[in-house]
Each structure stands twice: as C-alpha cells, then as structure tokens.
Design a protein around this motif. Structure first.
Motif, mmCIF file in Angstrom:
data_model
loop_
_atom_site.group_PDB
_atom_site.id
_atom_site.type_symbol
_atom_site.label_atom_id
_atom_site.label_comp_id
_atom_site.label_asym_id
_atom_site.label_seq_id
_atom_site.Cartn_x
_atom_site.Cartn_y
_atom_site.Cartn_z
ATOM 1 N N LYS A 120 1.188 -1.488 -0.135
ATOM 2 C CA LYS A 120 -0.077 -0.514 -0.401
ATOM 3 C C LYS A 120 0.948 1.368 -0.037
ATOM 4 O O LYS A 120 0.818 2.147 -0.527
ATOM 5 C CB LYS A 120 -0.912 -0.053 1.321
ATOM 6 N N GLU A 121 1.982 0.938 1.102
ATOM 7 C CA GLU A 121 2.734 1.830 0.914
ATOM 8 C C GLU A 121 3.842 3.035 -0.410
ATOM 9 O O GLU A 121 3.924 3.829 -0.578
ATOM 10 C CB GLU A 121 3.462 2.338 2.261
ATOM 11 N N LYS A 122 3.759 1.559 -0.888
ATOM 12 C CA LYS A 122 5.056 2.255 -2.218
ATOM 13 C C LYS A 122 3.588 2.182 -3.251
ATOM 14 O O LYS A 122 4.521 3.160 -4.043
ATOM 15 C CB LYS A 122 5.188 -0.058 -2.250
ATOM 16 N N ILE A 123 2.449 1.448 -3.699
ATOM 17 C CA ILE A 123 1.634 2.559 -4.541
ATOM 18 C C ILE A 123 1.278 4.169 -3.896
ATOM 19 O O ILE A 123 1.163 4.098 -5.021
ATOM 20 C CB ILE A 123 0.313 1.579 -4.324
ATOM 21 N N ILE A 124 0.804 4.386 -3.115
ATOM 22 C CA ILE A 124 0.949 5.602 -2.742
ATOM 23 C C ILE A 124 1.888 6.439 -2.669
ATOM 24 O O ILE A 124 1.723 7.321 -3.396
ATOM 25 C CB ILE A 124 0.017 5.582 -0.852
ATOM 26 N N ASP B 195 0.324 9.620 -12.333
ATOM 27 C CA ASP B 195 -1.505 9.239 -12.523
ATOM 28 C C ASP B 195 -1.910 8.485 -12.963
ATOM 29 O O ASP B 195 -2.431 8.063 -13.530
ATOM 30 C CB ASP B 195 -2.229 10.682 -11.983
ATOM 31 N N ASP B 196 -0.791 7.453 -13.862
ATOM 32 C CA ASP B 196 -0.716 6.781 -14.860
ATOM 33 C C ASP B 196 -0.964 5.096 -14.303
ATOM 34 O O ASP B 196 -0.092 4.715 -14.066
ATOM 35 C CB ASP B 196 -0.091 6.943 -15.974
ATOM 36 N N LEU B 197 -2.047 4.817 -14.167
ATOM 37 C CA LEU B 197 -2.545 3.327 -13.748
ATOM 38 C C LEU B 197 -2.096 2.413 -14.121
ATOM 39 O O LEU B 197 -1.389 1.622 -13.055
ATOM 40 C CB LEU B 197 -3.823 3.732 -12.836
ATOM 41 N N VAL C 99 -3.940 -1.475 -7.703
ATOM 42 C CA VAL C 99 -3.293 0.291 -7.842
ATOM 43 C C VAL C 99 -4.939 0.254 -7.669
ATOM 44 O O VAL C 99 -4.584 1.869 -6.846
ATOM 45 C CB VAL C 99 -2.658 0.292 -8.838
ATOM 46 N N LYS C 100 -5.792 0.706 -8.577
ATOM 47 C CA LYS C 100 -6.925 1.359 -8.301
ATOM 48 C C LYS C 100 -7.527 1.591 -7.025
ATOM 49 O O LYS C 100 -8.405 2.523 -6.232
ATOM 50 C CB LYS C 100 -8.291 0.982 -9.921
ATOM 51 N N SER C 101 -7.258 0.046 -6.258
ATOM 52 C CA SER C 101 -8.286 0.115 -4.942
ATOM 53 C C SER C 101 -6.976 1.008 -4.134
ATOM 54 O O SER C 101 -8.197 1.819 -3.376
ATOM 55 C CB SER C 101 -8.025 -1.059 -4.163
#
Ligand SMILES: [Zn+2]
Length: 295
Positions: free
Chosen positions: A239-243, A250-252, A284-286
């Motif tokens: 989670k921290e890495k994705i954030i 913003d390119d998911l 990533v979307k979540s």
C-alpha cells in the motif's frame, strides 16, 4: 518427479498433491472438497480424487471465491462426481452469469495454452449452487462442521471456511498468495480496506492449520499467526509503495506494469499476463480510490 497422488494434512483432511493447486478433501459421512483449481488440471484432479475416495462419493465442493483458478475444473468434475456446490451469494451470481462464465473459460483457455494443454475441455456453467453467508454452518459428519467466515477484499465474493472442532482454516486467497519461495504476496483486488480487515479477522480465529489455496499449508497456531502477521505487513508495505508511486504519476496502468515487472509474480503460479495485469491494476485502483483520490 514422482509425487504421491494425495497425502494427509490432518486426520480429517487429505490433500490432492496437484502442483501449485493443493486441493483439500475433508473426509467424513459427507466428503467435501475446497475449490477446484484450473481447468487444465481437471484430468489430474479426477484421477487423484478417485484414488483418494476409493469408491466413496464427493457430496460437496465449497468455493472460496469465483476466480478462474479456483473454479476452472468445477463443471467437468461436477459431471463426474455429481456434487453440490456451496459458495457465497456473489460467487453463485457470478457462476450463473453467462458473460462471467465465458470470461472464466477464456482465462482458463489461456492458462491451458501456457501449460501446453491442447485438449478441447471447456468451463461451462456449474449446476446446483447453494449460497451461504457469515456464520452459516455446514454439517459434514457427527461433531464436524464447516463455519462460514466472510472475508472480502481479495474479491467481493471471497469467503473462508473454518473446520470445527479442529480449527483448520481454508481461506482461499484471502490470506494472501504464497509463492514457491515461501514469500506471501498481497492480493487486495476488490478493496484494500476490506482485505486488511479480513486478514485481521482471520488472525482472530486462531486457527491450528491454515490451508492455503496455492502451494502449501501452514501448521501450528504460532506459525499460522506468524504467517498472517507477515501477510499483513506485506499488504501494508505494498500500500505504501503504491501511494508513493501515485505521488509521481497518475498513470495507473504504468504503475501496474511497474509492480508486475519489479515486484510480482512467477507466471507459473499466477497464470497469463492478462490475468496478472487485471489483478495488479485492481490493487492500484483500490489504493487510488481508498487513499489518494480527493472526493
Ligand atoms: Zn483469487
């Protein structure tokens, strides 16, 4: 490499040794199996299951969720063994939907191609699905039952089963997916927050055995707790890495590609790249929707 076709997990539970997809069979007055792996394994499962049952019937299959690699062999095996299917309401709805069934078949055909399976087997709509929910009990034999624990977050349809009185937990992918090297990968596809809450709920069950849907089972209350703690830690770290990556772009889709290339998965376990991209993009979307997006 030769493997015995099945082995004993506990006195009450035997495992079909299908590579990557151990299938747990609970013995009793009514024999029950957890999940059905991929379509490509249907023949192997049928053979091993017949050897294990030795003429007894298989009364039911319990599905932890509707993913293609947990239901793929279901319809073929149901034709042979005639079992009832027990699943969450959402899984039942998905398996009764023509488009979903076609999608599940498509991913299974792609897995078959990866596995060099050129047979003409297909996944079709399973029959006789009974929906269960939180705290429902499924009696298996005198004094032995499965309890349903709703554990969404991996998917919205994910449930776990706890075998009483032995406290053996069948969590599907809700506890994370363990790779052949023993590391556990988070897979919060429908909701990070629900996935984390479900992991905590599983920790609270204090199971004696955690029977994972891929590769292995964890035995012993302490080791189960350690595994689930590690899974929770990996989940929070991802989670921290994705954030932090969402802070850079913003390119998911690009973030999903990066996770797939840098972090994830052995394709041998996780299937076609298309399925992997769907999974990683969902994570990533979540995170984006639950932690980054300003409403
Ligand atoms: Zn899954």
């Amino acid at each position: 490499m030769s493997h015995r076709s099945f082995s004993e997990l506990t006195a009450a539970v035997q495992v079909l040794n299908v590579s990557m997809f151990p299938l747990y069979v609970i013995r009793g007055e009514h024999n029950a199996m957890i999940d059905c792996a991929v379509l490509a394994k249907a023949g192997e499962i049928e053979e091993r299951l017949s050897a294990l049952l030795g003429g007894e019937g298989l009364a039911m299959v319990l599905l932890t969720h509707s993913h293609y690699d947990h239901v793929g062999a279901c319809s073929i095996l149901q034709d042979k063994f005639g079992f009832q299917i027990i699943a969450s309401r959402r899984t039942k709805d998905i398996l009764e939907n023509d488009r979903a069934v076609a999608f599940i078949d498509d991913l299974n055909q792609k897995f078959k191609a990866l596995a060099n399976d050129r047979g003409d087997s297909i996944f079709t709509k399973p029959r006789e699905i009974r929906a269960v929910g939180e705290n429902d009990h499924i009696p298996l034999s005198a004094g032995r039952r499965l309890e349903v624990v709703e554990t969404p977050g991996h998917t919205r349809c994910s449930i776990s089963f706890l075998l009483r009185p032995e406290n053996i937990l069948f969590a599907g992918d809700a506890a994370g997916v363990v790779e052949t090297n023993g590391r556990v990968k988070p897979l919060f596809l429908s909701s990070y927050s629900q996935y984390e809450a479900s992991l905590k709920k599983l920790l609270g069950l204090e199971a004696e055995v955690l029977a994972l849907a891929h590769n292995t089972a964890v035995r012993g209350k302490d080791r189960v707790r350690e595994f689930l703690d590690a899974s929770l830690a990996e989940t929070r770290a991802l989670k921290e890495k994705i954030i932090s990556w969402l802070g850079q772009t913003d390119d998911l889709t690009r973030i999903a590609e990066r996770i797939l290339d840098e972090e994830y998965f052995s394709p041998t376990l996780m299937g076609p790249r298309e399925a992997l991209m769907i999974n990683v993009t969902a994570m990533v979307k979540s995170i984006y929707h639950e932690f980054v997006k300003i409403p």
